[in-house]
Design a protein around this motif. Structure first.
Motif, PDB file in Angstrom:
ATOM      1  N   ASP A   1      44.744  -5.775  52.242  1.00 52.43           N
ATOM      2  CA  ASP A   1      44.286  -4.394  52.107  1.00 52.43           C
ATOM      3  C   ASP A   1      43.729  -3.868  53.430  1.00 52.43           C
ATOM      4  O   ASP A   1      44.104  -2.784  53.884  1.00 52.43           O
ATOM      5  CB  ASP A   1      43.234  -4.287  51.007  1.00 52.43           C
ATOM      6  CG  ASP A   1      42.673  -2.880  50.882  1.00 52.43           C
ATOM      7  OD1 ASP A   1      43.470  -1.927  50.722  1.00 52.43           O
ATOM      8  OD2 ASP A   1      41.437  -2.722  50.944  1.00 52.43           O
ATOM      9  N   LEU A   2      42.836  -4.626  54.042  1.00 50.34           N
ATOM     10  CA  LEU A   2      42.208  -4.155  55.283  1.00 50.34           C
ATOM     11  C   LEU A   2      43.213  -4.048  56.419  1.00 50.34           C
ATOM     12  O   LEU A   2      43.246  -3.036  57.125  1.00 50.34           O
ATOM     13  CB  LEU A   2      41.044  -5.061  55.670  1.00 50.34           C
ATOM     14  CG  LEU A   2      39.863  -5.044  54.710  1.00 50.34           C
ATOM     15  CD1 LEU A   2      38.804  -6.044  55.146  1.00 50.34           C
ATOM     16  CD2 LEU A   2      39.280  -3.643  54.578  1.00 50.34           C
ATOM     17  N   THR A   3      44.031  -5.068  56.586  1.00 54.38           N
ATOM     18  CA  THR A   3      45.013  -4.997  57.679  1.00 54.38           C
ATOM     19  C   THR A   3      46.060  -3.926  57.398  1.00 54.38           C
ATOM     20  O   THR A   3      46.540  -3.274  58.324  1.00 54.38           O
ATOM     21  CB  THR A   3      45.661  -6.368  57.943  1.00 54.38           C
ATOM     22  OG1 THR A   3      46.268  -6.846  56.746  1.00 54.38           O
ATOM     23  CG2 THR A   3      44.633  -7.372  58.440  1.00 54.38           C
ATOM     24  N   GLY A   4      46.377  -3.718  56.120  1.00 51.60           N
ATOM     25  CA  GLY A   4      47.296  -2.645  55.761  1.00 51.60           C
ATOM     26  C   GLY A   4      46.750  -1.269  56.109  1.00 51.60           C
ATOM     27  O   GLY A   4      47.505  -0.335  56.382  1.00 51.60           O
ATOM     28  N   ARG A   5      45.440  -1.113  56.099  1.00 54.52           N
ATOM     29  CA  ARG A   5      44.784   0.138  56.484  1.00 54.52           C
ATOM     30  C   ARG A   5      44.553   0.225  57.991  1.00 54.52           C
ATOM     31  O   ARG A   5      44.004   1.206  58.485  1.00 54.52           O
ATOM     32  CB  ARG A   5      43.432   0.258  55.788  1.00 54.52           C
ATOM     33  CG  ARG A   5      43.482   0.388  54.290  1.00 54.52           C
ATOM     34  CD  ARG A   5      42.063   0.283  53.725  1.00 54.52           C
ATOM     35  NE  ARG A   5      42.012   0.277  52.295  1.00 54.52           N
ATOM     36  CZ  ARG A   5      41.654   1.323  51.550  1.00 54.52           C
ATOM     37  NH1 ARG A   5      41.318   2.448  52.125  1.00 54.52           N
ATOM     38  NH2 ARG A   5      41.639   1.228  50.246  1.00 54.52           N
TER      39      ARG A   5
ATOM     40  N   LEU B   1      42.446  -1.744  59.555  1.00 54.29           N
ATOM     41  CA  LEU B   1      41.044  -2.074  59.804  1.00 54.29           C
ATOM     42  C   LEU B   1      40.904  -3.534  60.233  1.00 54.29           C
ATOM     43  O   LEU B   1      41.671  -4.391  59.806  1.00 54.29           O
ATOM     44  CB  LEU B   1      40.212  -1.807  58.548  1.00 54.29           C
ATOM     45  CG  LEU B   1      40.106  -0.340  58.140  1.00 54.29           C
ATOM     46  CD1 LEU B   1      39.444  -0.203  56.772  1.00 54.29           C
ATOM     47  CD2 LEU B   1      39.348   0.451  59.198  1.00 54.29           C
TER      48      LEU B   1
ATOM     49  N   PRO C   1      36.432   0.121  54.001  1.00 55.21           N
ATOM     50  CA  PRO C   1      36.098   1.500  53.639  1.00 55.21           C
ATOM     51  C   PRO C   1      34.677   1.565  53.071  1.00 55.21           C
ATOM     52  O   PRO C   1      34.279   0.716  52.273  1.00 55.21           O
ATOM     53  CB  PRO C   1      37.122   1.854  52.558  1.00 55.21           C
ATOM     54  CG  PRO C   1      38.242   0.888  52.743  1.00 55.21           C
ATOM     55  CD  PRO C   1      37.620  -0.367  53.286  1.00 55.21           C
TER      56      PRO C   1
ATOM     57  N   ARG D   1      36.935   8.731  54.803  1.00 54.18           N
ATOM     58  CA  ARG D   1      37.961   7.906  55.449  1.00 54.18           C
ATOM     59  C   ARG D   1      37.650   7.513  56.888  1.00 54.18           C
ATOM     60  O   ARG D   1      38.233   6.572  57.418  1.00 54.18           O
ATOM     61  CB  ARG D   1      39.326   8.573  55.349  1.00 54.18           C
ATOM     62  CG  ARG D   1      39.483   9.839  56.165  1.00 54.18           C
ATOM     63  CD  ARG D   1      40.833  10.515  55.879  1.00 54.18           C
ATOM     64  NE  ARG D   1      40.868  11.866  56.380  1.00 54.18           N
ATOM     65  CZ  ARG D   1      40.393  12.938  55.751  1.00 54.18           C
ATOM     66  NH1 ARG D   1      39.812  12.799  54.565  1.00 54.18           N
ATOM     67  NH2 ARG D   1      40.487  14.130  56.293  1.00 54.18           N
ATOM     68  N   HIS D   2      36.732   8.205  57.550  1.00 55.65           N
ATOM     69  CA  HIS D   2      36.385   7.873  58.938  1.00 55.65           C
ATOM     70  C   HIS D   2      35.079   7.082  59.028  1.00 55.65           C
ATOM     71  O   HIS D   2      34.546   6.893  60.115  1.00 55.65           O
ATOM     72  CB  HIS D   2      36.297   9.146  59.778  1.00 55.65           C
ATOM     73  CG  HIS D   2      37.603   9.887  59.826  1.00 55.65           C
ATOM     74  ND1 HIS D   2      38.687   9.419  60.516  1.00 55.65           N
ATOM     75  CD2 HIS D   2      37.994  11.039  59.237  1.00 55.65           C
ATOM     76  CE1 HIS D   2      39.702  10.257  60.361  1.00 55.65           C
ATOM     77  NE2 HIS D   2      39.306  11.241  59.584  1.00 55.65           N
TER      78      HIS D   2
ATOM     79  N   VAL E   1      33.221   3.419  57.923  1.00 56.38           N
ATOM     80  CA  VAL E   1      33.452   2.057  57.455  1.00 56.38           C
ATOM     81  C   VAL E   1      32.116   1.351  57.243  1.00 56.38           C
ATOM     82  O   VAL E   1      31.091   1.755  57.791  1.00 56.38           O
ATOM     83  CB  VAL E   1      34.325   1.243  58.437  1.00 56.38           C
ATOM     84  CG1 VAL E   1      35.740   1.819  58.520  1.00 56.38           C
ATOM     85  CG2 VAL E   1      33.692   1.166  59.819  1.00 56.38           C
TER      86      VAL E   1
END
Length: 187
Positions: A64-68, A70, A89, A97-98, A100
């Protein structure tokens, strides 16, 4: 932090033989990450989880994180995962969205060796490069100032306290909210 049941590590085992290597986490790191986090879930109030998640949970979190785009980082000392950090997020609503939230955990016996500093020092620019403008730290008030002090060293400021919002190990726990503007550059 060691749980009372953990035997103390010998001094030579607690001091890294060289600077930690900070790299993106991979699937090969997930078993170590699972074990590190389980230590805090079962033996501390640093996290409000009460059941340690399994490797599949961490596999999904990494994807999930790498897909975003992050960062999810690990610190290796002598080839072993000694800690990890990621920027996730802050909240699910699109307007956040900006922003974290950072997460940092060190392997038992690894506190006080500069690993948290190395991880947070790498996480901030990686989150900025990923498009984050603000980073929030939600820190459980465990009675130790170590996490808040680490964040202060990197320019985070305390912006609030939520009183008695968590109940774990037969006690009510506050959370301290800290924030850092990532658009301002290095602390």
């Amino acid at each position: 932090m060691n749980r009372p049941t953990d035997p103390p590590l010998p001094k030579e085992a607690m001091v890294p033989t060289r600077d930690p290597e900070i790299t993106p986490a991979t699937a090969a790191d997930l078993a170590a990450i699972t074990d590190i986090y389980a230590h805090y879930v079962t033996g501390s109030v640093a996290t409000f989880d009460e059941t340690p998640p399994d490797v599949d949970h961490w596999r999904q979190r990494l994807a999930d994180l790498t897909g975003r785009g992050l960062p999810f980082l690990v610190a290796r000392v002598d080839g072993l995962v000694a800690g990890y950090a990621y920027a996730g997020p802050y909240r699910p609503k699109p307007a956040y969205r900006h922003t974290v939230e950072d997460t940092i955990y060190l392997a038992p016996g690894r506190a006080g060796q500069g690993l948290g500093r190395a991880l947070l020092g790498a996480l901030l620019p990686a989150a900025r490069s990923a498009g984050a403008r603000q980073m929030v730290a939600v820190i459980a008030d465990t009675g130790s100032d170590a996490s808040a002090a680490l964040h202060r060293r990197f320019g985070f400021v305390e912006v609030g306290r939520l009183v008695g919002v968590g109940y774990k190990h037969d006690r009510w726990i506050d959370t301290v909210l800290m924030q850092r503007d990532l658009s301002a550059g290095p602390a």
